[in-house]
Write a protein that holds these residues in place. Sequence first.
Motif, short mmCIF file in Angstrom:
data_model
loop_
_atom_site.label_atom_id
_atom_site.label_comp_id
_atom_site.label_asym_id
_atom_site.label_seq_id
_atom_site.Cartn_x
_atom_site.Cartn_y
_atom_site.Cartn_z
N LEU A 1 0.82 -1.21 0.00
CA LEU A 1 0.00 0.00 0.00
C LEU A 1 0.85 1.26 0.00
N ASP A 2 2.18 1.13 0.03
CA ASP A 2 3.04 2.30 0.05
C ASP A 2 3.21 2.93 -1.33
N THR A 3 2.75 2.24 -2.38
CA THR A 3 2.89 2.76 -3.74
C THR A 3 2.04 4.01 -3.90
N PRO A 4 2.62 5.14 -4.34
CA PRO A 4 1.83 6.35 -4.50
C PRO A 4 0.80 6.20 -5.62
N PHE A 5 -0.22 7.04 -5.55
CA PHE A 5 -1.28 7.00 -6.55
C PHE A 5 -0.71 7.32 -7.93
N SER A 6 -1.04 6.49 -8.91
CA SER A 6 -0.61 6.68 -10.29
C SER A 6 -1.84 6.88 -11.16
N LEU A 7 -1.99 8.07 -11.74
CA LEU A 7 -3.14 8.33 -12.59
C LEU A 7 -3.12 7.44 -13.82
N ALA A 8 -1.93 7.18 -14.38
CA ALA A 8 -1.85 6.33 -15.57
C ALA A 8 -2.44 4.95 -15.30
N ALA A 9 -2.03 4.34 -14.18
CA ALA A 9 -2.57 3.02 -13.83
C ALA A 9 -4.04 3.12 -13.46
N ALA A 10 -4.41 4.20 -12.77
CA ALA A 10 -5.80 4.35 -12.32
C ALA A 10 -6.76 4.48 -13.49
N VAL A 11 -6.38 5.20 -14.56
CA VAL A 11 -7.27 5.34 -15.72
C VAL A 11 -7.44 4.00 -16.42
N GLN A 12 -6.37 3.22 -16.51
CA GLN A 12 -6.49 1.90 -17.11
C GLN A 12 -7.42 1.01 -16.28
N GLN A 13 -7.28 1.06 -14.96
CA GLN A 13 -8.16 0.28 -14.09
C GLN A 13 -9.61 0.77 -14.21
N LEU A 14 -9.78 2.09 -14.35
CA LEU A 14 -11.11 2.65 -14.51
C LEU A 14 -11.77 2.13 -15.79
N THR A 15 -11.02 2.12 -16.89
CA THR A 15 -11.56 1.62 -18.15
C THR A 15 -11.97 0.16 -18.01
N ASP A 16 -11.14 -0.64 -17.35
CA ASP A 16 -11.47 -2.06 -17.14
C ASP A 16 -12.73 -2.21 -16.29
N ALA A 17 -12.83 -1.41 -15.23
CA ALA A 17 -13.99 -1.50 -14.34
C ALA A 17 -15.28 -1.14 -15.07
N ILE A 18 -15.24 -0.11 -15.93
CA ILE A 18 -16.42 0.28 -16.70
C ILE A 18 -16.80 -0.83 -17.67
N GLY A 19 -15.80 -1.44 -18.30
CA GLY A 19 -16.08 -2.55 -19.20
C GLY A 19 -16.73 -3.72 -18.50
N LYS A 20 -16.32 -3.98 -17.26
CA LYS A 20 -16.90 -5.10 -16.52
C LYS A 20 -18.32 -4.81 -16.07
N ARG A 21 -18.75 -3.57 -16.18
CA ARG A 21 -20.15 -3.24 -15.93
C ARG A 21 -21.02 -3.45 -17.17
N GLY A 22 -20.38 -3.83 -18.29
CA GLY A 22 -21.13 -4.12 -19.51
C GLY A 22 -21.22 -2.96 -20.48
N PHE A 23 -20.47 -1.87 -20.26
CA PHE A 23 -20.53 -0.71 -21.14
C PHE A 23 -19.31 -0.69 -22.06
N VAL A 24 -19.54 -0.29 -23.31
CA VAL A 24 -18.49 -0.33 -24.32
C VAL A 24 -17.99 1.09 -24.59
N PHE A 25 -16.79 1.37 -24.16
CA PHE A 25 -16.12 2.63 -24.46
C PHE A 25 -14.69 2.32 -24.90
N GLU A 26 -14.20 3.12 -25.85
CA GLU A 26 -12.79 3.02 -26.21
C GLU A 26 -11.94 3.57 -25.07
N PRO A 27 -10.73 3.01 -24.86
CA PRO A 27 -9.87 3.56 -23.80
C PRO A 27 -9.65 5.06 -23.94
N TRP A 28 -9.47 5.56 -25.15
CA TRP A 28 -9.21 6.99 -25.32
C TRP A 28 -10.42 7.83 -24.92
N GLN A 29 -11.64 7.28 -25.07
CA GLN A 29 -12.82 8.04 -24.67
C GLN A 29 -12.86 8.26 -23.16
N VAL A 30 -12.55 7.21 -22.40
CA VAL A 30 -12.50 7.36 -20.94
C VAL A 30 -11.37 8.30 -20.55
#
Length: 638
Positions: A253-282
């Motif tokens: 848990l000592d790893t600082p927040f990384s926006l680059a990794a967080a946006v990729q995780q966000l895109t994956d999480a949205i996809g797992k909700r059944g919604f289709v967006f391109e990574p660049w759109q998110v």
Amino acid sequence: MLPEPSRDQVLRAFEQFDRDVRPDDTSSDLDDGELQHHAVEYNGQHYPPKRILSITSGLPPSELGDGEEVNKVFSALGFHIILLAQHRAARTRRQVWWVNQGATYDESRAGGFIWAPKLDKRGAAWGHRKRLPDLQLEDLVVHHADSRIRAIGRVQAAAVEARTPFQDEQGKVDGWRVGVEYFELGDRGIPIGRAIELFKDLELDGGPFTESRGVKHGYLWRFSPAGLQRIQHEVGTLWPEWAHIDSPTDPSLDTPFSLAAAVQQLTDAIGKRGFVFEPWQVAAFVTAVRTKPFVILAGVSGTGKSRLPCLVAEATRCTATVIPVRPDWTDSSDVLGYVDLQGAFCPGPLLEAARRATDEADRFHFCVIDEMNLARVEHYLAEVLSRIEGRSLAADGTLKTAPLLTLSLAPADRDWATVALPSNLAIVGTVNMDESAHGFSRKVLDRAFTLEFSDIDLHQWADIAADPPIASWPLSAWRLDPPRLARHATGDARGVLDHVVDVLVQVNAILTRAQLQVGYRTRDEIASFVLNAADARDSFVTRDGTAVAPLDLALVMKILPRIAGGSAPVRQVLIGLLGFATRGKALDDDPQAEDIASSWRAADRPAAMAGARFPRTAARLCLMWERLATEGFTSFWL
């Protein structure tokens, strides 16, 4: 004689200490030091009394005399003085527990306790119930009920023998009762499926989970400090100060927040909700909000425009409020509020959302104005649009605006007159451009980033996960300074800025033919968008991995929506921009523009034109040129 500051002076000194001293001075971490004996406790933080009094008075701490007398100054103003040695000792020895409460949770929370019978219905004494007397003052408790981690607790009173406190069994059963202070997690409560995923690699022998990681039957179990740290990391900023674990027990848990990794995780999480967006759109939506918190989402109905900000809010532990627009809205009273015939103020939904964001300053908020162009935006959002442009950077590092209301209110309602647009609130409008909707004025377009969803691939769908992962984003991930080029005038950013400005100078020379040129505000916002996009560079790609240039997107979002009409100057602007976007220089006549549009049609009208200098800008210009050639009128909107 010691100085006698006012309470307001002390509060301002706290703010100054937090801003100027605490981030850089390790000695200000009183809980880890041994030289400081007492501290002023305020809003979960500890402050050195002499240092705070020194800030209020201008006197050096060495001239403030006896520490006990200094403590009395703060006590007289109603502040709480704590003995740090006791505080450190309590935090060092405390344990972490897990309690399964089920139907008894609400009654237990309301009464401030946990309780379990000594014996079960067959007269047996279960170990998980006998543990209640083991709880000590300041121990921490994870409260699990209704398949969620619902609260964090702190033991405030040791176990005592007590009859059952529950209404349906009053006085019938002997048991143990422990006094507990509850801290509700609310909508940040963690579903048990997600919690088990968080703890899957932790050693929790004798804890609340089975070998297959189900929840054990039973009431009270020993838990892990590392597990509590993971809960805190998942919950984010909404966390009681008294529930922090002093020493790091979980290095992951000592790893600082990384926006680059967080946006990729966000895109994956949205996809797992059944919604289709391109990574660049998110990534573009997140970057637009971070650059300027007024975004318009346009495009074909049913593509998820209205859901995107809500999905982002859910996946990052933010809050989203949806306001459906009515066609009969003609002024700001429909969103900000009005005074009724009895003289009472009736707040509007946007004003309520702004106040809620102000009150909950530790998290980011989205206000989604759905179908925003069913009424004329510049009419019912006039004051809001003005306030967006009137933001300024305050001393505390947040963005401030003037109050939203200009009404004269009765004394009972005057708190509403102070509500402004807080820096942790983004306004997101969704639009459908059809015969039932209004167009946008230049005033609106100049103040917003416009992101369109018109590329549809019906072959795409996503598997729906029952419980997609959720990770909180710190408030700092969203909040940025107002777009100002001067703050990026050095280092690597200078080269990016020079390139963006050079492109916009050439674009402006073409736009001038129809008096559509952009000003300094648009220049700054496009440049800031491109710079901020670097924080999520890897997510500016299509689903197949093709890179999408942020500057190309910015031109589509901020330049092309301005172009509308069928006049000769508009035609010249389209011809010029089409050549610039494809070949890097303006075209001279219609046949050259038609040649480019023909090649675009031959390629099956792609959303990005291969080989062009700005592929997405060029493709959209081809569509706009085609519409002008066939209908005599063109616009950005579908």
